[in-house]
Design an enzyme around this catalytic site. Sequence first.
Site, PDB file in Angstrom:
ATOM      1  N   SER A  19     -10.775   0.439   3.436  1.00  0.00           N
ATOM      2  CA  SER A  19     -10.025   0.218   4.678  1.00  0.00           C
ATOM      3  C   SER A  19      -9.394   1.528   5.135  1.00  0.00           C
ATOM      4  CB  SER A  19      -8.906  -0.797   4.445  1.00  0.00           C
ATOM      5  OG  SER A  19      -9.453  -2.000   3.999  1.00  0.00           O
ATOM      6  N   ARG A  70       0.828  -1.221   0.000  1.00  0.00           N
ATOM      7  CA  ARG A  70       0.000   0.000   0.000  1.00  0.00           C
ATOM      8  C   ARG A  70       0.860   1.269   0.000  1.00  0.00           C
ATOM      9  NH1 ARG A  70      -2.380  -3.539  -0.780  1.00  0.00           N
ATOM     10  NH2 ARG A  70      -4.381  -4.248   0.011  1.00  0.00           N
ATOM     11  N   GLU A 113      -4.549   4.441   5.912  1.00  0.00           N
ATOM     12  CA  GLU A 113      -4.305   4.150   4.491  1.00  0.00           C
ATOM     13  C   GLU A 113      -4.594   5.345   3.572  1.00  0.00           C
ATOM     14  OE1 GLU A 113      -5.738   0.289   2.740  1.00  0.00           O
ATOM     15  OE2 GLU A 113      -6.517   1.654   1.223  1.00  0.00           O
TER      16      GLU A 113
HETATM   17  C1  LIG Z   1     -15.452   0.983  -0.907  1.00  0.00           C
HETATM   18  C2  LIG Z   1     -13.965   1.113  -1.125  1.00  0.00           C
HETATM   19  C3  LIG Z   1     -13.175  -0.017  -1.262  1.00  0.00           C
HETATM   20  C4  LIG Z   1     -11.792   0.093  -1.490  1.00  0.00           C
HETATM   21  N1  LIG Z   1     -11.056  -1.040  -1.616  1.00  0.00           N
HETATM   22  C5  LIG Z   1      -9.712  -0.956  -1.858  1.00  0.00           C
HETATM   23  C6  LIG Z   1      -8.918  -2.139  -2.000  1.00  0.00           C
HETATM   24  O1  LIG Z   1      -9.414  -3.260  -1.957  1.00  0.00           O
HETATM   25  N2  LIG Z   1      -7.591  -1.993  -2.215  1.00  0.00           N
HETATM   26  C7  LIG Z   1      -6.992  -0.763  -2.315  1.00  0.00           C
HETATM   27  O2  LIG Z   1      -5.771  -0.709  -2.514  1.00  0.00           O
HETATM   28  N3  LIG Z   1      -7.730   0.374  -2.179  1.00  0.00           N
HETATM   29  C8  LIG Z   1      -9.058   0.305  -1.957  1.00  0.00           C
HETATM   30  N4  LIG Z   1      -9.811   1.454  -1.800  1.00  0.00           N
HETATM   31  C9  LIG Z   1      -9.148   2.756  -1.853  1.00  0.00           C
HETATM   32  C10 LIG Z   1      -9.195   3.436  -3.241  1.00  0.00           C
HETATM   33  O3  LIG Z   1     -10.265   2.985  -4.004  1.00  0.00           O
HETATM   34  C11 LIG Z   1      -7.922   3.210  -4.047  1.00  0.00           C
HETATM   35  O4  LIG Z   1      -6.803   3.651  -3.314  1.00  0.00           O
HETATM   36  C12 LIG Z   1      -7.957   3.957  -5.384  1.00  0.00           C
HETATM   37  O5  LIG Z   1      -6.833   3.635  -6.162  1.00  0.00           O
HETATM   38  C13 LIG Z   1      -8.038   5.467  -5.247  1.00  0.00           C
HETATM   39  O6  LIG Z   1      -8.319   5.986  -6.519  1.00  0.00           O
HETATM   40  P1  LIG Z   1      -8.942   7.411  -6.722  1.00  0.00           P
HETATM   41  O7  LIG Z   1      -8.905   7.709  -8.180  1.00  0.00           O
HETATM   42  O8  LIG Z   1     -10.267   7.484  -6.078  1.00  0.00           O
HETATM   43  O9  LIG Z   1      -7.873   8.318  -5.969  1.00  0.00           O
HETATM   44  P2  LIG Z   1      -8.136   9.646  -5.108  1.00  0.00           P
HETATM   45  O10 LIG Z   1      -8.833   9.284  -3.849  1.00  0.00           O
HETATM   46  O11 LIG Z   1      -8.753  10.705  -5.936  1.00  0.00           O
HETATM   47  O12 LIG Z   1      -6.646  10.063  -4.780  1.00  0.00           O
HETATM   48  C14 LIG Z   1      -5.870   9.286  -3.900  1.00  0.00           C
HETATM   49  C15 LIG Z   1      -4.428   9.853  -3.882  1.00  0.00           C
HETATM   50  O13 LIG Z   1      -3.854   9.650  -5.173  1.00  0.00           O
HETATM   51  C16 LIG Z   1      -3.469  10.894  -5.743  1.00  0.00           C
HETATM   52  N5  LIG Z   1      -3.750  10.830  -7.176  1.00  0.00           N
HETATM   53  C17 LIG Z   1      -4.908  10.451  -7.767  1.00  0.00           C
HETATM   54  N6  LIG Z   1      -4.760  10.459  -9.104  1.00  0.00           N
HETATM   55  C18 LIG Z   1      -3.499  10.889  -9.345  1.00  0.00           C
HETATM   56  C19 LIG Z   1      -2.735  11.136 -10.525  1.00  0.00           C
HETATM   57  N7  LIG Z   1      -3.236  10.943 -11.753  1.00  0.00           N
HETATM   58  N8  LIG Z   1      -1.452  11.584 -10.397  1.00  0.00           N
HETATM   59  C20 LIG Z   1      -0.902  11.784  -9.173  1.00  0.00           C
HETATM   60  N9  LIG Z   1      -1.580  11.571  -8.024  1.00  0.00           N
HETATM   61  C21 LIG Z   1      -2.858  11.116  -8.114  1.00  0.00           C
HETATM   62  C22 LIG Z   1      -4.302  11.958  -5.042  1.00  0.00           C
HETATM   63  O14 LIG Z   1      -3.643  13.215  -5.080  1.00  0.00           O
HETATM   64  C23 LIG Z   1      -4.384  11.363  -3.637  1.00  0.00           C
HETATM   65  O15 LIG Z   1      -3.180  11.661  -2.963  1.00  0.00           O
HETATM   66  C24 LIG Z   1     -11.192   1.369  -1.584  1.00  0.00           C
HETATM   67  C25 LIG Z   1     -12.004   2.515  -1.441  1.00  0.00           C
HETATM   68  C26 LIG Z   1     -13.378   2.397  -1.221  1.00  0.00           C
HETATM   69  C27 LIG Z   1     -14.219   3.628  -1.097  1.00  0.00           C
END
Ligand SMILES: Cc1cc2nc3c(=O)[nH]c(=O)nc-3n(C[C@H](O)[C@H](O)[C@H](O)COP(=O)(O)OP(=O)(O)OC[C@H]3O[C@@H](n4cnc5c(N)ncnc54)[C@H](O)[C@@H]3O)c2cc1C
Length: 360
Positions: A244, A166, A350
């Site tokens: 998480s 992670r 996380e």
């Molecule tokens: C119901 C639920 C279940 C989940 N299950 C999992 C799981 O099983 N495993 C897991 O690993 N995660 C899980 N997550 C967490 C999350 O979905 C992941 O971490 C996902 O990759 C985040 O993507 P996002 O586009 O929403 O990022 P955001 O929340 O928009 O951003 C997260 C971080 O990444 C940065 N970021 C986003 N895009 C870019 C980019 N293009 N360039 C540079 N920085 C960037 C942002 O600045 C921020 O710091 C879960 C979340 C939820 C709500």
Amino acid sequence: MALDLREQFPLAPLSTLGVGGPARYYARVTSEDAVREGVAWARARDLPLFVLGGGSNVVLSDEGHPGLVLHLATRGIASRPAGDAVELTAEAGEPWDDLVAGAVAQGWAGLECLSGIPGLVGATPIQNVGAYGQEVGETVSSVEALDLQTGRVERLTSAQCGFAYRDSRFKSADKGRFIVLRVTYVLRPGGPPAVRYAELARSLEERALGAPSLAQVRETVIGLRRRKSMVLDPDDPNARSVGSFFTNPIVPAAVADDLEAALRRDGVLGEGERPPRFPAGDGRVKLSAAWLIERSGLAKGYQRGKVGLSSRHTLAIVNRGGAAASDVVALAREVRARVQDRFGVTLVPEPVFVGVSMEL
Ligand SMILES: Cc1cc2nc3c(=O)[nH]c(=O)nc-3n(C[C@H](O)[C@H](O)[C@H](O)COP(=O)(O)OP(=O)(O)OC[C@H]3O[C@@H](n4cnc5c(N)ncnc54)[C@H](O)[C@@H]3O)c2cc1C
């Protein structure tokens, strides 16, 4: 192309947790040029920049963001053969689960256990997204990113991304330095699904599928996730979360042994019961954060004002409606303190905190 800039733009609806104040400036960007334009615009005004994807792993401050929030919405997918493999390249704004579904439908192995994770492609390398025994770092071959220090687009190899559990250089050492523009994954056409995680293997056995297909593994993973409210579903109140909230602690095996001995001495463990632990390499073990939270006395569904623990999973902190980021942080601190007091283990959050902190 002119940036479509908005002022005082509400961010809470763009985050799955549903908390956070407005962005002083906000722009949804659909091209690499627009990304560069946004960066230059913020630079010229000396404003801080924040890149938002699907908002599923962020805790945004109640005060909002004082600079420019760039919402990545670039689209496009391409694939090409590479020997026995296939290279799949997706722009940062592609919805992650659609990409996984497409790869599975093509019979390309490597992402199937990562089905049902919310968010966009560009965020997958940030915390080396993982679930059910698979991590994205296993298949990422390169990440193209705009380096805000040099202004150049770099192609970083997987090794240069510093993937760990992670974590990656994008989340730790070089936080905020790169904007991920596109990611290339190397997948195996006709390859077998990765069935390494005990709960997934059990579930597939119960379905008596023999040698399961990629599609059956995807379906099974989504089913398991749904039961834990770990897929985004507007009808599921437990899903208003970041998934998480804490990572599973990784500790030296000796620390886990001492912990187990102490719990046995105190009569906390049932007959033959052992705290869950998984090998994490280098003589270290991964403990279960969910188990530690439950055994610290916080049950599923625990409520504290407008936030609570998911009624299906102690690891998820849920906005029960109208919560503020400060409510989320207060509960997270309580959980961390309980586990610390009971077991001497410090849970590490996380999600990415923006303008808000777990520290007092
Ligand atoms: C119901 C639920 C279940 C989940 N299950 C999992 C799981 O099983 N495993 C897991 O690993 N995660 C899980 N997550 C967490 C999350 O979905 C992941 O971490 C996902 O990759 C985040 O993507 P996002 O586009 O929403 O990022 P955001 O929340 O928009 O951003 C997260 C971080 O990444 C940065 N970021 C986003 N895009 C870019 C980019 N293009 N360039 C540079 N920085 C960037 C942002 O600045 C921020 O710091 C879960 C979340 C939820 C709500």
